[in-house]
Design a protein around this motif. Structure first.
Motif, PDB file in Angstrom:
ATOM      1  N   LYS A   1      27.927  14.261  -3.126  1.00  0.00           N
ATOM      2  CA  LYS A   1      26.487  14.694  -2.816  1.00  0.00           C
ATOM      3  C   LYS A   1      26.651  15.789  -1.684  1.00  0.00           C
ATOM      4  O   LYS A   1      25.839  16.035  -0.927  1.00  0.00           O
ATOM      5  N   GLN A   2      27.654  16.708  -1.910  1.00  0.00           N
ATOM      6  CA  GLN A   2      27.620  17.979  -0.950  1.00  0.00           C
ATOM      7  C   GLN A   2      28.129  19.090  -1.912  1.00  0.00           C
ATOM      8  O   GLN A   2      28.384  19.224  -2.952  1.00  0.00           O
ATOM      9  N   GLN A   3      27.827  20.367  -1.286  1.00  0.00           N
ATOM     10  CA  GLN A   3      28.313  21.412  -2.066  1.00  0.00           C
ATOM     11  C   GLN A   3      29.938  21.581  -2.515  1.00  0.00           C
ATOM     12  O   GLN A   3      30.647  20.914  -1.500  1.00  0.00           O
ATOM     13  N   ALA A   4      30.273  22.253  -3.169  1.00  0.00           N
ATOM     14  CA  ALA A   4      31.521  22.128  -3.960  1.00  0.00           C
ATOM     15  C   ALA A   4      32.526  22.640  -2.980  1.00  0.00           C
ATOM     16  O   ALA A   4      33.499  22.212  -2.554  1.00  0.00           O
ATOM     17  N   GLU A   5      32.204  23.827  -2.193  1.00  0.00           N
ATOM     18  CA  GLU A   5      32.997  24.287  -1.247  1.00  0.00           C
ATOM     19  C   GLU A   5      33.323  23.284  -0.045  1.00  0.00           C
ATOM     20  O   GLU A   5      34.533  23.234   0.356  1.00  0.00           O
TER      21      GLU A   5
ATOM     22  N   CYS B   1      29.685  18.427  -8.014  1.00  0.00           N
ATOM     23  CA  CYS B   1      29.086  18.207  -6.627  1.00  0.00           C
ATOM     24  C   CYS B   1      27.787  18.332  -6.754  1.00  0.00           C
ATOM     25  O   CYS B   1      27.061  18.529  -7.667  1.00  0.00           O
ATOM     26  N   GLU B   2      27.207  18.317  -5.652  1.00  0.00           N
ATOM     27  CA  GLU B   2      25.572  18.716  -5.389  1.00  0.00           C
ATOM     28  C   GLU B   2      25.485  20.108  -5.942  1.00  0.00           C
ATOM     29  O   GLU B   2      24.445  19.963  -6.650  1.00  0.00           O
ATOM     30  N   THR B   3      26.226  20.859  -5.756  1.00  0.00           N
ATOM     31  CA  THR B   3      26.356  22.263  -6.252  1.00  0.00           C
ATOM     32  C   THR B   3      27.426  22.578  -6.762  1.00  0.00           C
ATOM     33  O   THR B   3      28.364  22.611  -6.071  1.00  0.00           O
ATOM     34  N   ASP B   4      27.692  23.105  -8.270  1.00  0.00           N
ATOM     35  CA  ASP B   4      28.678  23.598  -8.600  1.00  0.00           C
ATOM     36  C   ASP B   4      29.752  22.253  -8.650  1.00  0.00           C
ATOM     37  O   ASP B   4      29.173  21.118  -8.687  1.00  0.00           O
TER      38      ASP B   4
ATOM     39  N   ALA C   1      26.007  14.404  -9.258  1.00  0.00           N
ATOM     40  CA  ALA C   1      26.931  14.447  -8.258  1.00  0.00           C
ATOM     41  C   ALA C   1      27.939  13.587  -8.777  1.00  0.00           C
ATOM     42  O   ALA C   1      27.661  12.301  -8.668  1.00  0.00           O
TER      43      ALA C   1
ATOM     44  N   ASN D   1      32.539  26.123 -11.941  1.00  0.00           N
ATOM     45  CA  ASN D   1      31.473  26.127 -12.183  1.00  0.00           C
ATOM     46  C   ASN D   1      30.918  24.718 -12.708  1.00  0.00           C
ATOM     47  O   ASN D   1      31.781  24.139 -13.580  1.00  0.00           O
TER      48      ASN D   1
END
Length: 327
Positions: free
Chosen positions: A234-238, A291-294, A277, A271
């Motif tokens: 649950k975090q950004q992909a990066e 993930c949370e984003t991407d 997530a 993407n």
């Protein structure tokens, strides 16, 4: 033999043939990372003695195994000390008896003042970061985790508070996109060796110009443990990708897959077309995780009890569900 220096291979005649005009350098270290620096200093100046940890029992037979530093020192013909306690008065007396000009420390224990103060020209450590950033036991890992673009090595004078001494010299290296902590580790090894020689040279020639660290710019780099390396999807992909690479290969980022622990050692950004997530999907020979984003595409994995494999090879042999959720 004094228990404080158990395993010591130095005898009373070890130094009798050394020239009084030769610099006396004592090198202290343990892992592979420190070995190129030992070799470089010994080639340029000569090393009077090496200090490392006692041999440790390993494997089913609990056979005593020497540290990489001891192996290298014996290959070079350098006397080795292996104190059980670096804080004992007896060990400080042993170092004092050697009358060192310089004590060079790389990836070793925290020395007490009674030991490092014996160096006539200075005792220095080489740290795997650009101090004052990333003070602590895991500077290489935290630089990757935090998405730094530049890292390096720093030589600094020892003082009681860890990693806070005056800076002598630094060397920088670029952190390339997708670099793991293991890859940065090996990129820094030759830099550390160059810096070790240059720092010894500066101290021997009176050319060192110590610079106090700015404590306000300091950041911590505490040791990482396997228990703390579970992936938070649950975090950004990066952020997820950087964390995976920052603890690769050890202790290793992990998640739960089909009821078993799966380490993820390398991943690319990708993407995501999924909303949840941690949801994975297998397409062709790729395994994607949202993930949370991407999301990310897995590149190297290790299932519990299995060797490290390319994710593509694992996917080609997978006969289970093509989608699901990692926990």
């Amino acid at each position: 033999m004094d228990p404080a220096c158990a395993g010591m291979t130095i005898t009373k005649n070890t130094f009798k043939n050394m020239s009084d005009t030769s610099p006396k350098i004592i090198f202290m270290g343990t892992p592979e990372f420190a070995v190129p620096s030992l070799r470089a200093i010994h080639e340029k100046f000569g090393v009077a003695a090496v200090v490392t940890v006692p041999d440790k029992p390993k494997g089913r037979g609990l056979k005593l195994v020497p540290s990489p530093m001891k192996v290298a020192a014996l290959e070079l013909g350098i006397p080795v000390l292996q104190p059980e306690s670096i804080k004992s008065p007896e060990f400080a007396e042993q170092i004092a008896a050697l009358k060192p000009d310089i004590i060079a420390v790389i990836a070793f224990k925290i020395l007490p003042p009674s030991v490092y103060s014996q160096a006539k020209l200075g005792a220095f450590n080489i740290h795997g970061s650009l101090l004052p950033k990333y003070r602590g036991a895991a500077p290489i890992q935290w630089a990757i985790i935090n998405g730094e673009k530049v890292s390096g090595v720093t030589s600094f004078l020892l003082k009681e508070k860890v990693d806070t001494g005056e800076i002598l010299q630094t060397k920088q290296v670029e952190i390339t996109d997708g670099m793991t902590a293991g890859e940065l580790y090996y990129a820094l090894m030759p830099l550390a060796a160059e810096l070790a020689v240059e720092t010894c040279d500066a101290l021997l020639n009176g050319a060192a110009t110590p610079i106090p660290q700015n404590d306000e710019e300091a950041t911590p780099a505490p040791k990482l443990f396997r228990e703390n390396c579970k992936i938070d999807w649950k975090q950004q992909a990066e952020i997820v990708r950087n964390f995976i690479h920052g603890v690769s290969p050890v202790p290793g980022a992990w998640t739960e897959f089909e009821g078993k622990r799966m380490k993820i050692l390398k991943a690319d950004l990708a993407n995501s077309m999924w909303s949840a997530a941690g949801e994975f999907t297998i397409e062709g020979d790729e395994m994607f995780v949202a993930c949370e984003t991407d999301g990310i595409s897995l590149k190297e994995i290790q299932l519990e009890g299995k060797p490290v494999v390319r994710a593509a090879d694992f996917v080609r042999g997978w006969r289970g569900e093509k989608s699901g959720c990692l926990k």
